[in-house]
Motif scaffolding. Sequence first.
Motif, short mmCIF file in Angstrom:
data_model
loop_
_atom_site.label_atom_id
_atom_site.label_comp_id
_atom_site.label_asym_id
_atom_site.label_seq_id
_atom_site.Cartn_x
_atom_site.Cartn_y
_atom_site.Cartn_z
N ASN A 1 0.85 -1.17 0.00
CA ASN A 1 0.00 0.00 0.00
C ASN A 1 0.89 1.23 0.00
OD1 ASN A 1 -2.89 -1.16 0.70
ND2 ASN A 1 -1.47 -2.14 2.13
N SER B 1 -5.33 2.08 -7.00
CA SER B 1 -6.74 1.78 -6.72
C SER B 1 -6.98 1.60 -5.23
CB SER B 1 -7.16 0.51 -7.47
OG SER B 1 -7.02 0.67 -8.86
N GLN B 2 -6.06 0.92 -4.55
CA GLN B 2 -6.20 0.70 -3.11
C GLN B 2 -6.06 2.01 -2.33
OE1 GLN B 2 -3.23 -2.23 -2.15
NE2 GLN B 2 -4.56 -3.94 -2.65
N SER C 1 -9.35 3.74 -2.22
CA SER C 1 -10.47 2.90 -1.79
C SER C 1 -10.82 3.19 -0.34
CB SER C 1 -10.11 1.42 -1.95
OG SER C 1 -11.10 0.60 -1.37
N GLU D 1 -12.54 0.88 1.31
CA GLU D 1 -12.84 -0.45 1.82
C GLU D 1 -12.08 -0.71 3.11
OE1 GLU D 1 -12.17 -5.14 0.53
OE2 GLU D 1 -11.84 -3.52 -0.91
N ASN E 1 -4.79 11.57 -3.42
CA ASN E 1 -6.03 11.02 -3.98
C ASN E 1 -6.33 11.61 -5.35
OD1 ASN E 1 -6.39 9.40 -1.80
ND2 ASN E 1 -8.37 10.23 -1.20
#
Length: 371
Positions: free
Chosen positions: A54, A217-218, A221, A223, A360
């Motif tokens: 990450n 993408s992570q 995210s 999530e 971002n």
Amino acid sequence: MIQGIPNDYDLLPSYQKQNRIRHRNCRIQTITSLLKILGYDIDPNIALILSLENFSTVAKIKSRSKIPYCVFIPYLNHLEVNVLDQLGIDYSIERIDSIDINSIVDNIRDDKLPIIYFFDTAKLLKRRTTDGFQLGVISSAIIVGVNSSKDKVLLNALAGRTKYNPVSFVEFDESRESNLLPFKPDKLALRIKPSEAFINGEKLKGLIEEKIHTLVSQHISMEIKWDNTLYCYDISHGSLAYDSICDYLAYLKEEVTDMDIKLRLFRKVFGAIRLGVCSGTGSFMRKELVEALKFLYKEWPDYKELNLLIESFNKTEKEFRNLARFLYKYQINSSTPNGKLDRDIEYVIERIKNIREIENMACINYLDNKG
């Protein structure tokens, strides 16, 4: 005789033939050196990209007080394993309770494939914070030399400025038993199994593009991710990592009312954050990341979307470096007026939110341009 190395050392011949691996991260130096011994000539910048899980991770670690330590950490799993997995190179991780110095001597003389050992850098180099808390800084190294009296070993790297690092054999072995958080070396070692599987050329470029796409993408995210394998009770990634640390700081600012307790806790909190930013890097890996992206763009000039990431992460590299310098005063100041302390906390929150926004936006633009 190698310059700066006593002539009573036996050196690993295959390592001695290498040029010095130049990278700020000693673990990247270690895995790159081992790959070169295997015959895989991979640049450390590529190894860095392959190692990342990450762009941002924050871990909250239990402490003796009710207020946990909140630390930026670059990696969750062993980065060496991440690189090997990406390249399809076989390996095993095993627990070695004590290192047999005589076997090490024999292996060096026979030029056998070395083992990567995990250890606590902070314990080995006797680096400690001064505010009543201790955090482990895990690293890895290859033993590439042993002196004739067998009381010192040469490690491949603890910093980017040298090729060899003489350390006490006993202290190195003891550093592998460290139980400091957030990571413990657990006496683990990584053994490579020679393999013909290695990718390069266009296949390697495709792997890199896929890796960067996943990281980007992570990063944006929301999530929720958990990892119960570590000695931490809360871990967040990407945008959630930044939100988590901002919420955490805001909670401490509002909920801790006793001035003496508040200052003491905030000094520890800020010290832990700063340590997380500075462990092995001055900018939470941002400078190293920018250098890696620049290297890739030079290799593959048609990969123009990289410029979006290079420009933005170059900005946040400076933001993280300035944040680390700003937080340093909370390790040395004995008192701070309550109002100023609260303003400083707000300043740190603003800086972290700014980093989040810059990164971002770059990630979104990258994904839009990649289609």
